[in-house]
Design an enzyme around this catalytic site. Structure first.
Site, short mmCIF file in Angstrom:
data_model
loop_
_atom_site.label_atom_id
_atom_site.label_comp_id
_atom_site.label_asym_id
_atom_site.label_seq_id
_atom_site.Cartn_x
_atom_site.Cartn_y
_atom_site.Cartn_z
CE1 TYR A 147 -4.28 1.56 0.48
CE2 TYR A 147 -3.07 3.01 1.95
CZ TYR A 147 -4.21 2.73 1.21
OH TYR A 147 -5.27 3.60 1.22
CB SER A 179 0.99 -5.44 2.89
OG SER A 179 0.05 -4.61 3.55
CD GLN A 180 -2.23 -1.75 -2.56
OE1 GLN A 180 -3.10 -0.93 -2.34
NE2 GLN A 180 -1.10 -1.43 -3.20
CG ASP A 182 -0.25 -7.78 10.56
OD1 ASP A 182 -0.49 -6.56 10.68
OD2 ASP A 182 -0.01 -8.34 9.48
CG HIS A 226 1.62 -5.12 8.15
ND1 HIS A 226 0.81 -6.20 7.78
CD2 HIS A 226 1.71 -4.34 7.05
CE1 HIS A 226 0.44 -6.06 6.53
NE2 HIS A 226 0.96 -4.95 6.06
#
Length: 325
Positions: free
Chosen positions: A92, A186-187, A272, A302
């Site tokens: 992200y 992640s993203q 996370d 994360h």
């Protein structure tokens, strides 16, 4: 932050709270049909980087709406035959950055294609791809852009770009289209899940601490961004929760996972707060292919497994490519 989500034993069976739309497959078939109505027009321009062990190509291809999307293709310098290919999606706020930041997979002997992220690339790594589509009022970030309807939501464009990135990577003569894997963190992991559910002939899928999963739980469990963007939007636009969650259900990694047809390697971190572990396990437990495993990092947030998870993938991916030789 200590462990805040479900106990690990419950995570092992948790499958999420998101209801799958009845027309989920029809929506994505229509999206990809419209996207493919535009010629892929993949272009690969050699780049002089000062790197001597790899060759780098500046890539442009037509994504959703025919919009130009950038990327890098990096291959070992001595390559003259098609190679197994790793397509990577970015976290992200990030963009494709500079070529020398993407050397791991070419150093391991693979072709590596990294897709730029439309409209992003200004937070922690630079990008070069605009998102020419406007938006109704939205919270700063990308989570609520066009969120009132599935057809206008930002991630419809990004997920379609991801499918086209695989097609663009396969268009180059130094990539082996029959041996393509997708990865991301992640993203990037969320895009990996979407592409893993939409492209039927991948040989491997590796999402790390994936974002964009189990929206009903994620948006209520964590107050950390980016999920908090949705909460902020609904705090302001009262009474729209059901409508927004309906839109998000078309983009939930749990539903794409149910369509996963390739071996998968996930990772989750039990502390996370950005992508709570229950949301990751919801996608993992829903992954349809029987060959799947998840690495669990007990005391990590994360950042997940970081370089340790890269080492796991460096052992795991070559075996999947060999299985498909």
């Amino acid at each position: 932050m200590a462990v805040f989500d479900l106990p690990l034993a419950e995570l092992r069976t948790y499958r999420g709270a998101s209801a799958e739309p009845a027309d989920f497959d029809a929506f994505w078939a229509k999206t990809l049909h419209e996207t493919r109505a535009h010629e892929l027009a993949a272009r690969f321009e050699p780049v002089e980087t000062g790197l001597r062990t790899v060759r780098v190509y500046d890539v442009t291809f037509a994504g959703f709406g025919g919009h130009p999307v950038k990327g890098w293709l990096t291959v070992p310098a001595a390559t003259d035959e098609p190679l197994p290919t790793v397509v990577e999606f970015i976290g992200y706020g990030g963009g494709r950055d500079l070529p020398h930041t993407h050397l791991l997979w070419a150093s391991a002997g693979f072709a590596h294609f990294v897709m730029d992220t439309r409209g992003q690339g200004s937070a922690w790594s630079g990008g070069d791809t605009a998102d020419p589509v406007g938006s109704a009022p939205a919270v700063p970030g990308f989570m609520t852009r066009g969120v009132e309807e599935p057809e206008t939501y930002y991630y419809r464009r990004l997920f379609a770009d991801g499918v086209r990135a695989v097609e663009a990577a396969r268009a180059h003569p130094l990539t082996d289209a029959s041996r393509t894997a997708v990865i991301g963190t992640s993203q990037g992991g969320g895009v990996t899940l979407a592409v893993g559910g939409l492209v039927p002939d991948l040989v491997a899928v590796a999402p790390d601490v994936p974002f964009l999963c189990d929206f009903p739980r994620a948006t209520r469990l964590t107050d950390r961004s980016p999920y908090r963007e949705i909460g902020t939007y609904l705090k302001t636009h009262r009474g729209r929760t059901e409508r927004v969650l309906r839109t998000l259900s078309y983009f939930d990694g749990v539903h794409f996972a149910a369509r996963g047809r390739a071996p998968a390697l996930f990772s989750a971190a039990l502390e996370d707060q950005t992508c709570p572990p229950s949301t990751v396990f919801a996608a993992f437990n829903s992954w349809a292919h029987a060959d799947k495993t998840i690495e669990v990092y007990d005391f990590n947030d994360h950042e997940g497994g970081g370089t340790h998870q890269e080492a796991v993938k460096l052992r795991w991916l070559p075996a999947r490519f060999r299985d498909n030789t």
